[in-house]
Scaffold this motif. Structure first.
Motif, PDB file in Angstrom:
ATOM      1  N   ILE A   1      88.211  81.442 -12.060  1.00 19.47           N
ATOM      2  CA  ILE A   1      87.453  81.007 -13.233  1.00 19.47           C
ATOM      3  C   ILE A   1      86.078  81.662 -13.246  1.00 19.47           C
ATOM      4  CG2 ILE A   1      86.382  79.018 -14.372  1.00 19.47           C
ATOM      5  CD1 ILE A   1      88.790  77.378 -13.457  1.00 19.47           C
ATOM      6  N   LEU A   2      85.771  82.304 -14.375  1.00 21.19           N
ATOM      7  CA  LEU A   2      84.469  82.940 -14.573  1.00 21.19           C
ATOM      8  C   LEU A   2      83.517  82.026 -15.335  1.00 21.19           C
ATOM      9  CD1 LEU A   2      85.693  86.487 -15.644  1.00 21.19           C
ATOM     10  CD2 LEU A   2      84.843  85.777 -13.398  1.00 21.19           C
ATOM     11  N   GLY A   3      84.063  81.176 -16.186  1.00 18.56           N
ATOM     12  CA  GLY A   3      83.236  80.271 -16.962  1.00 18.56           C
ATOM     13  C   GLY A   3      84.075  79.447 -17.910  1.00 18.56           C
ATOM     14  N   PHE A   4      83.416  78.513 -18.584  1.00 21.21           N
ATOM     15  CA  PHE A   4      84.092  77.727 -19.608  1.00 21.21           C
ATOM     16  C   PHE A   4      83.089  77.277 -20.652  1.00 21.21           C
ATOM     17  CE2 PHE A   4      82.910  74.605 -16.412  1.00 21.21           C
ATOM     18  CZ  PHE A   4      82.479  73.497 -17.141  1.00 21.21           C
ATOM     19  N   GLN A   5      83.619  76.872 -21.787  1.00 25.25           N
ATOM     20  CA  GLN A   5      82.792  76.449 -22.909  1.00 25.25           C
ATOM     21  C   GLN A   5      83.552  75.358 -23.655  1.00 25.25           C
ATOM     22  OE1 GLN A   5      81.973  79.290 -26.293  1.00 25.25           O
ATOM     23  NE2 GLN A   5      79.944  79.144 -25.370  1.00 25.25           N
ATOM     24  N   TRP A   6      82.825  74.359 -24.159  1.00 24.52           N
ATOM     25  CA  TRP A   6      83.481  73.320 -24.946  1.00 24.52           C
ATOM     26  C   TRP A   6      82.623  72.928 -26.133  1.00 24.52           C
ATOM     27  CZ3 TRP A   6      80.672  68.888 -25.369  1.00 24.52           C
ATOM     28  CH2 TRP A   6      79.833  68.524 -24.317  1.00 24.52           C
TER      29      TRP A   6
END
Length: 118
Positions: free
Chosen positions: A20-25
């Motif tokens: 996982i490099l990143g996430f957004q919600w």
């Protein structure tokens, strides 16, 4: 994309090996009008500047529109220069400020409110 409940969605960015490099919600927030959602973005330490946040936001914008939102609100700590620059570079504009916000750990910070019109 994964749904996180009514009116919300989150996206994860992975490298070729599945790390996982990143996430957004995005999600509704009772402090915002119904035509707005809040956003949060997290990118792995040391993995910023690689376009991960840009790619995540392109997907998030489309999904926020599909969920019926007219604008997205971001609340960024005033001392988070990277976060402020990220949202500014996506086209978010300042619309307010919250001073003296007490965090869960007791630290008091100011927060900048930014909006992106869909």
């Amino acid at each position: 994309m994964q749904s996180g409940g009514a009116g919300s969605a989150w996206h994860v960015a992975e490298d070729r090996d599945g790390a996982i490099l990143g996430f957004q919600w995005v999600a509704p927030n009772p402090d915002l009008p119904p035509d707005a959602c809040e956003i949060a973005t997290f990118v792995q330490t040391g993995k910023t500047g690689l376009g991960t946040g840009s790619r995540l936001f392109e997907t998030t914008k489309s999904v926020a529109r599909a969920l019926g939102y007219d604008w997205i609100s971001a609340e960024i700590r005033a001392d988070n220069s990277g976060g402020l620059a990220y949202y500014q570079s996506r086209g978010f504009e300042d619309y307010g400020r919250r001073n003296g916000v007490v965090l869960a750990d007791g630290l008091t910070v100011d927060k900048v409110l930014k909006r992106f019109d869909l």
